[in-house]
Design an enzyme around this catalytic site. Structure first.
Site, PDB file in Angstrom:
ATOM      1  N   ASN A   1     -10.209  -0.345   0.313  1.00  0.00           N
ATOM      2  CA  ASN A   1      -8.747  -0.267   0.293  1.00  0.00           C
ATOM      3  C   ASN A   1      -8.249  -0.721  -1.085  1.00  0.00           C
ATOM      4  OD1 ASN A   1      -6.004  -0.775   0.552  1.00  0.00           O
ATOM      5  ND2 ASN A   1      -6.164  -1.837   2.519  1.00  0.00           N
TER       6      ASN A   1
ATOM      7  N   HIS B   1      -3.326   6.580   3.405  1.00  0.00           N
ATOM      8  CA  HIS B   1      -3.739   5.356   2.726  1.00  0.00           C
ATOM      9  C   HIS B   1      -5.114   4.941   3.253  1.00  0.00           C
ATOM     10  CE1 HIS B   1      -4.134   1.457   1.161  1.00  0.00           C
ATOM     11  NE2 HIS B   1      -3.895   0.838   2.306  1.00  0.00           N
TER      12      HIS B   1
ATOM     13  N   CYS C   1       0.814  -1.230   0.000  1.00  0.00           N
ATOM     14  CA  CYS C   1       0.000   0.000   0.000  1.00  0.00           C
ATOM     15  C   CYS C   1       0.842   1.272   0.000  1.00  0.00           C
ATOM     16  CB  CYS C   1      -0.936   0.004   1.200  1.00  0.00           C
ATOM     17  SG  CYS C   1      -1.902  -1.493   1.309  1.00  0.00           S
TER      18      CYS C   1
END
Ligand code: ACO
Length: 334
Positions: free
Chosen positions: A286, A256, A112
């Protein structure tokens, strides 16, 4: 000399999966997902779409905004944990789709944190070599292809999407860059808390690994949660200190998009008011390396970024990897 972000782009596939759809697949509820994560729906790529297809859409939009032809690019970096293939790289496949024949292209894997890692990599390449003028960085993920749709601990969290940024070098001695400060970190001691156990050279595909569903994301959610808050907070403070910018001066914090509780915990510790904290995971979930760029593009295209705005970007992901960047927006309002 400075390095500027001159274009942003993003792409979310058409198909939307809501929490109510997930209720029909695993033992969960819209209420649990919303209150524990902030996610309401996510986009899913079609069977025909791979990471490079998502990347192409986002990259094309960023190049159009940057008024940059693909053959002007010197380098393409694609951050992804879901490449089209082990090799060739998704960067090379994207190069072919774009017609960016001059560029050298490669993939970068930092989960990520991938777009932040790509930003530092591209910035350093542009700064180091006088021949390089323009770089394209992309975060592209088809996480639905590595999600165990029978595991409620993980399947409610992820979505598919891509984002892209065009970086350009400005030779004016007094010119101001978009990236004031950037810091990256890793700690391989935590490799096991967020991983895909099989499918690589450690444990190649076998009937046993398939039966054990070991080709899908496994995560120790609670451990990741704590490390994510601490990592993003300390990296965020460090880049602001390095640039001499106080939290009050921030226009936005983009973290994030893993969990709104993680993002709000970081924002609270920086005493940032709600209106400065950008969250879009309610409709994206996500999207790993794509998430930060999707946020930037959404803000940019909706006219919520102005020249001179300070933006704190923080990221965290498998590896473990984490980091932060302090951006100073240089584009005129889109
Ligand atoms: N629906 C209903 N109940 C669930 C679900 C679900 N979808 N998922 C878990 N539960 C249950 C658990 O089984 C547990 O039940 P138990 O108490 O009977 O054992 C209970 O809910 C609480 O579970 P926790 O894991 O403690 O829940 P938590 O509040 O920590 O939330 C979550 C879990 C959302 C995963 C959170 O820990 C998190 O966001 N972690 C960080 C994720 C992250 O940042 N990932 C980063 C990168 S991802 C990448 O790199 C690809």
């Amino acid at each position: 000399m400075s390095i500027k972000i001159i274009g942003t782009g993003s792409y979310l596939p058409e198909k939307v999966m809501t929490n109510f759809d997930l209720e029909k697949m695993v033992e969960t509820s819209d209420e649990w997902i919303r209150t524990r994560t902030g996610i309401e729906s996510r986009h899913l790529a079609s069977q025909e779409q791979a990471a490079s297809d998502l990347a192409f859409e986002a990259a094309s939009r960023a190049l159009t905004m940057a008024k940059t032809a693909a053959d002007e690019l010197d380098v393409i970096v694609v951050a992804t944990v879901t490449p089209d293939h082990f090799f060739p790289s998704t960067g090379c496949i994207l190069q072919r789709k774009l017609g960016a024949h001059k560029a050298f292209c490669f993939d970068l894997e930092a989960a990520c944190s991938g777009l932040l890692y790509s930003m530092e990599t591209a910035k350093s390449l542009l700064a180091a070599n006088p021949r390089y003028r323009k770089a394209l960085i992309v975060g592209a993920e088809k996480l639905s292809s590595i999600t165990d749709w029978s595991d409620r601990n993980t399947c409610v969290l992820f979505g598919d999407g891509a984002s892209a940024l065009v970086l350009a070098k400005d030779d004016e001695p007094e010119s101001e860059g978009s990236i004031c400060s950037i810091q990256l970190h890793s700690d391989g001691n935590y490799a096991e808390i967020l991983q895909i156990p099989a499918g690589g050279s450690r444990k190649p595909v076998s009937e046993e690994t398939l039966a054990g569903r070991e080709h899908f994301i496994r995560m120790a959610g609670r451990d990741v949660f704590k490390l994510a808050v601490n990592g993003m907070l300390s990296a965020g403070k460090d880049v602001m200190a390095e640039a001499g910018v106080e939290a009050e001066s921030l226009r936005w914090m983009i973290s994030h998009q893993a969990n709104s509780r993680i993002i709000n915990a970081v924002a609270d510790r920086l005493a940032l008011p709600e209106e400065k904290v950008f969250i879009n995971l309610d409709h994206c979930g996500n999207t790993s390396s794509a998430s930060i760029g999707i946020c930037l593009d959404e803000l940019n295209r909706s006219g919520r970024l102005s020249k001179g705005d300070y933006i704190l970007v923080t990221a965290f992901g498998g590896g473990l990897t984490w980091g932060a960047a302090l951006l100073r927006w240089q584009q005129q309002q889109f």
